[in-house]
Scaffold this motif. Structure first.
Motif, PDB file in Angstrom:
ATOM      1  N   LEU A  36       0.835  -1.210   0.000  1.00 17.81           N
ATOM      2  CA  LEU A  36       0.000   0.000   0.000  1.00 17.81           C
ATOM      3  C   LEU A  36       0.867   1.257   0.000  1.00 17.81           C
ATOM      4  CD1 LEU A  36      -2.783   1.441   0.434  1.00 17.81           C
ATOM      5  CD2 LEU A  36      -2.359   1.211   2.896  1.00 17.81           C
ATOM      6  N   ILE A  37       1.876   1.256   0.868  1.00 14.22           N
ATOM      7  CA  ILE A  37       2.744   2.428   0.999  1.00 14.22           C
ATOM      8  C   ILE A  37       3.535   2.656  -0.288  1.00 14.22           C
ATOM      9  CG2 ILE A  37       4.834   3.239   2.176  1.00 14.22           C
ATOM     10  CD1 ILE A  37       3.643   2.195   4.795  1.00 14.22           C
ATOM     11  N   GLU A  38       3.905   1.556  -0.948  1.00 18.83           N
ATOM     12  CA  GLU A  38       4.696   1.702  -2.172  1.00 18.83           C
ATOM     13  C   GLU A  38       3.944   2.529  -3.230  1.00 18.83           C
ATOM     14  OE1 GLU A  38       5.957  -1.931  -4.017  1.00 18.83           O
ATOM     15  OE2 GLU A  38       7.450  -0.907  -5.261  1.00 18.83           O
ATOM     16  N   ILE A  39       2.618   2.408  -3.228  1.00 19.47           N
ATOM     17  CA  ILE A  39       1.828   3.192  -4.200  1.00 19.47           C
ATOM     18  C   ILE A  39       2.030   4.694  -3.963  1.00 19.47           C
ATOM     19  CG2 ILE A  39      -0.513   3.604  -5.118  1.00 19.47           C
ATOM     20  CD1 ILE A  39      -1.350   0.894  -4.042  1.00 19.47           C
ATOM     21  N   MET A  40       2.372   5.049  -2.732  1.00 17.74           N
ATOM     22  CA  MET A  40       2.477   6.466  -2.363  1.00 17.74           C
ATOM     23  C   MET A  40       3.912   6.988  -2.372  1.00 17.74           C
ATOM     24  SD  MET A  40      -0.234   6.512   0.788  1.00 17.74           S
ATOM     25  CE  MET A  40      -1.667   5.411   0.814  1.00 17.74           C
ATOM     26  N   GLN A  41       4.869   6.070  -2.591  1.00 20.45           N
ATOM     27  CA  GLN A  41       6.287   6.435  -2.504  1.00 20.45           C
ATOM     28  C   GLN A  41       6.651   7.571  -3.462  1.00 20.45           C
ATOM     29  OE1 GLN A  41       8.906   3.322  -3.814  1.00 20.45           O
ATOM     30  NE2 GLN A  41      10.523   3.805  -2.352  1.00 20.45           N
ATOM     31  N   TRP A  42       7.371   8.555  -2.941  1.00 17.53           N
ATOM     32  CA  TRP A  42       7.878   9.710  -3.717  1.00 17.53           C
ATOM     33  C   TRP A  42       6.784  10.649  -4.217  1.00 17.53           C
ATOM     34  CZ3 TRP A  42      12.199   9.302  -1.742  1.00 17.53           C
ATOM     35  CH2 TRP A  42      12.997   8.157  -1.828  1.00 17.53           C
ATOM     36  N   ARG A  43       5.548  10.437  -3.825  1.00 11.12           N
ATOM     37  CA  ARG A  43       4.491  11.348  -4.245  1.00 11.12           C
ATOM     38  C   ARG A  43       3.916  12.048  -3.023  1.00 11.12           C
ATOM     39  NH1 ARG A  43       3.809   7.174  -8.139  1.00 11.12           N
ATOM     40  NH2 ARG A  43       3.662   8.024 -10.243  1.00 11.12           N
ATOM     41  N   ASN A  44       3.554  13.306  -3.166  1.00 10.00           N
ATOM     42  CA  ASN A  44       2.995  14.046  -2.046  1.00 10.00           C
ATOM     43  C   ASN A  44       1.989  15.083  -2.534  1.00 10.00           C
ATOM     44  OD1 ASN A  44       4.393  13.141   0.524  1.00 10.00           O
ATOM     45  ND2 ASN A  44       6.169  13.452  -0.794  1.00 10.00           N
ATOM     46  N   GLY A  45       1.227  15.589  -1.576  1.00  7.14           N
ATOM     47  CA  GLY A  45       0.308  16.678  -1.875  1.00  7.14           C
ATOM     48  C   GLY A  45      -0.692  16.325  -2.961  1.00  7.14           C
ATOM     49  N   GLY A  46      -0.950  17.286  -3.848  1.00  7.21           N
ATOM     50  CA  GLY A  46      -1.954  17.105  -4.887  1.00  7.21           C
ATOM     51  C   GLY A  46      -1.606  15.961  -5.833  1.00  7.21           C
ATOM     52  N   GLU A  47      -0.298  15.828  -6.121  1.00  8.27           N
ATOM     53  CA  GLU A  47       0.124  14.757  -7.034  1.00  8.27           C
ATOM     54  C   GLU A  47      -0.213  13.381  -6.447  1.00  8.27           C
ATOM     55  OE1 GLU A  47       4.262  14.140  -7.459  1.00  8.27           O
ATOM     56  OE2 GLU A  47       3.955  12.652  -9.058  1.00  8.27           O
ATOM     57  N   LEU A  48       0.000  13.241  -5.141  1.00 10.36           N
ATOM     58  CA  LEU A  48      -0.321  11.974  -4.472  1.00 10.36           C
ATOM     59  C   LEU A  48      -1.828  11.707  -4.537  1.00 10.36           C
ATOM     60  CD1 LEU A  48       0.256   9.518  -2.658  1.00 10.36           C
ATOM     61  CD2 LEU A  48       0.172  11.042  -0.687  1.00 10.36           C
ATOM     62  N   GLN A  49      -2.592  12.718  -4.218  1.00 10.35           N
ATOM     63  CA  GLN A  49      -4.056  12.573  -4.203  1.00 10.35           C
ATOM     64  C   GLN A  49      -4.560  12.118  -5.583  1.00 10.35           C
ATOM     65  OE1 GLN A  49      -5.276  13.212  -1.084  1.00 10.35           O
ATOM     66  NE2 GLN A  49      -7.192  12.251  -1.727  1.00 10.35           N
ATOM     67  N   LYS A  50      -4.052  12.762  -6.606  1.00  9.81           N
ATOM     68  CA  LYS A  50      -4.456  12.430  -7.982  1.00  9.81           C
ATOM     69  C   LYS A  50      -4.054  10.999  -8.342  1.00  9.81           C
ATOM     70  CE  LYS A  50      -3.737  14.840 -12.253  1.00  9.81           C
ATOM     71  NZ  LYS A  50      -3.013  15.995 -12.895  1.00  9.81           N
ATOM     72  N   HIS A  51      -2.829  10.656  -7.976  1.00  7.07           N
ATOM     73  CA  HIS A  51      -2.329   9.316  -8.262  1.00  7.07           C
ATOM     74  C   HIS A  51      -3.187   8.255  -7.562  1.00  7.07           C
ATOM     75  CE1 HIS A  51       0.576   6.249  -9.310  1.00  7.07           C
ATOM     76  NE2 HIS A  51       0.701   5.900  -8.047  1.00  7.07           N
ATOM     77  N   LEU A  52      -3.556   8.537  -6.317  1.00  5.52           N
ATOM     78  CA  LEU A  52      -4.344   7.548  -5.567  1.00  5.52           C
ATOM     79  C   LEU A  52      -5.731   7.374  -6.164  1.00  5.52           C
ATOM     80  CD1 LEU A  52      -3.300   8.367  -1.909  1.00  5.52           C
ATOM     81  CD2 LEU A  52      -2.770   6.292  -3.207  1.00  5.52           C
ATOM     82  N   MET A  53      -6.318   8.476  -6.644  1.00  6.82           N
ATOM     83  CA  MET A  53      -7.632   8.347  -7.264  1.00  6.82           C
ATOM     84  C   MET A  53      -7.517   7.514  -8.543  1.00  6.82           C
ATOM     85  SD  MET A  53      -9.472   9.524  -4.980  1.00  6.82           S
ATOM     86  CE  MET A  53     -11.195   9.697  -5.471  1.00  6.82           C
ATOM     87  N   ALA A  54      -6.445   7.727  -9.291  1.00  5.85           N
ATOM     88  CA  ALA A  54      -6.228   6.938 -10.518  1.00  5.85           C
ATOM     89  C   ALA A  54      -5.946   5.472 -10.187  1.00  5.85           C
ATOM     90  CB  ALA A  54      -5.063   7.534 -11.324  1.00  5.85           C
ATOM     91  N   GLU A  55      -5.344   5.246  -9.023  1.00  2.00           N
ATOM     92  CA  GLU A  55      -4.961   3.888  -8.623  1.00  2.00           C
ATOM     93  C   GLU A  55      -5.935   3.298  -7.603  1.00  2.00           C
ATOM     94  OE1 GLU A  55      -2.081   1.894  -9.360  1.00  2.00           O
ATOM     95  OE2 GLU A  55      -1.950   3.222 -11.094  1.00  2.00           O
ATOM     96  N   ARG A  56      -7.154   3.821  -7.594  1.00  2.00           N
ATOM     97  CA  ARG A  56      -8.109   3.426  -6.567  1.00  2.00           C
ATOM     98  C   ARG A  56      -8.340   1.909  -6.509  1.00  2.00           C
ATOM     99  NH1 ARG A  56     -13.572   6.152  -5.739  1.00  2.00           N
ATOM    100  NH2 ARG A  56     -13.417   6.406  -7.989  1.00  2.00           N
ATOM    101  N   ASP A  57      -8.403   1.276  -7.647  1.00  2.00           N
ATOM    102  CA  ASP A  57      -8.584  -0.186  -7.656  1.00  2.00           C
ATOM    103  C   ASP A  57      -7.416  -0.877  -6.955  1.00  2.00           C
ATOM    104  OD1 ASP A  57     -10.953   0.063  -8.921  1.00  2.00           O
ATOM    105  OD2 ASP A  57     -10.360  -0.961 -10.769  1.00  2.00           O
ATOM    106  N   HIS A  58      -6.218  -0.417  -7.302  1.00  2.00           N
ATOM    107  CA  HIS A  58      -5.017  -0.991  -6.712  1.00  2.00           C
ATOM    108  C   HIS A  58      -5.011  -0.791  -5.193  1.00  2.00           C
ATOM    109  CE1 HIS A  58      -0.316  -1.229  -6.920  1.00  2.00           C
ATOM    110  NE2 HIS A  58      -0.841  -2.160  -6.186  1.00  2.00           N
ATOM    111  N   VAL A  59      -5.337   0.420  -4.769  1.00  2.00           N
ATOM    112  CA  VAL A  59      -5.406   0.705  -3.328  1.00  2.00           C
ATOM    113  C   VAL A  59      -6.440  -0.204  -2.661  1.00  2.00           C
ATOM    114  CG1 VAL A  59      -5.972   2.442  -1.589  1.00  2.00           C
ATOM    115  CG2 VAL A  59      -4.652   3.093  -3.612  1.00  2.00           C
TER     116      VAL A  59
END
Lengths: 118, 118, 118, 118
Positions: free
Chosen positions: D43-66
């Protein structure tokens, strides 16, 4: 300790500490790796709920504490390498070479992506 | 690498690798600590579902792999210590002294308990 | 609580707790995931240096403590799913189906190997 | 799955999956907790090196994976609770009450500090 401290010297300190307490009997590799993960958790806990400038400031104020946790992690790394007869300096140099091949400068410069995505 | 490899030498290798890729910009302390925890997870994964003699045998067969994960963990430890201007060898020696006080030989010998329970 | 407690009910309890304390402002996904990992570390710490029958006995004696740590982990899982608008029951059922395809009974029965090695 | 899915239903799915593969023999509590920590790492690896708005956007795109990683974590939580005969809904409600006492609204509102520092 001078900058010239060797991994072998730090390993010797950790081994002496362990031998004096007769603790090697408990140090099966799984519990050692687990203990390492617990020390990483203690390091991360120092950073919990803090970010950006506030985190940076907090870490500088807590530098001794951070150094203690990094030392605990390092201690487990050195002991596990010792117990499994791994030449850690050699392994480190080899791994850095491997990383350099996975992340060639011309592809990876300024980009925080996994090598599989470059 | 000879047994006389210093922490400073390994840190220099990691810093050079990072500088060539211009990656320091991504290395805020939280993501560095996170990355360290991910490498510990990779180490632990090698041991998943294996125990006792089977684990020991598997680890010896996977010694190169274990050495790679330990190297990755060590790399993050060295970089974080560097970034926070922590003298890691000094911190290590100080922490071992502190541990020796928390776990005096006469109380802790042969006993795997937390110092708060001794 | 009866066996018929729903995930939605537990999520509602966690959300109410958070709203009363105005803590959502701190709950960026990375710190939430970190906090989850810290609770897993607290769970693992209960098991540190214990194995086999001794571990089993210790865990039964510490069942309340284990239940507390599992609850903390579950709380973070529910909050993160909520914050990212993930339908966790649906995701769970889908993931179990995916696992069933990765680990078909005829191949995986009685074997503790990763699907890539089956 | 409707919002009314119970923990008992999800536990039953996980138990059936395990029984069909005869995997309970591998599920000692330590390896189960370890496996949980490995899923948190994914789970944490999905968030590695990303923060703030970029992280939020990435997580929404990766919602299935999360959702998949959260499901894996939840699965281990449910199995461990089952194996140790812990009534997880009851434990959860009890822990939230305990948390409410540790973090009284009037002291903790809007403050991200550990209860020992409030």
């Amino acid at each position: 300790m001078p900058d010239s401290t060797t991994l072998a010297e730090l390993t010797a300190i950790a081994l002496k500490f362990r031998a004096e307490r007769d603790w090697q009997q408990f140090h099966n590799p799984k519990d050692v790796a687990l203990s390492m993960s617990l020390e990483v958790a203690e390091l991360i806990e120092i950073m919990q709920w803090r970010n950006g400038g506030e985190l940076q400031k907090h870490l500088m104020a807590e530098r001794d504490h951070v150094g203690q946790e990094l030392s605990d992690i390092l201690g487990w790394v050195l002991l596990l390498a010792h117990d499994l007869q791994i030449d850690l300096p050699a392994a480190f140099v080899a791994k850095m070479k491997q990383n350099a091949e996975k992340y060639p400068v011309e592809k990876a410069k300024g980009i925080a992506k996994k090598y599989t995505e470059l």
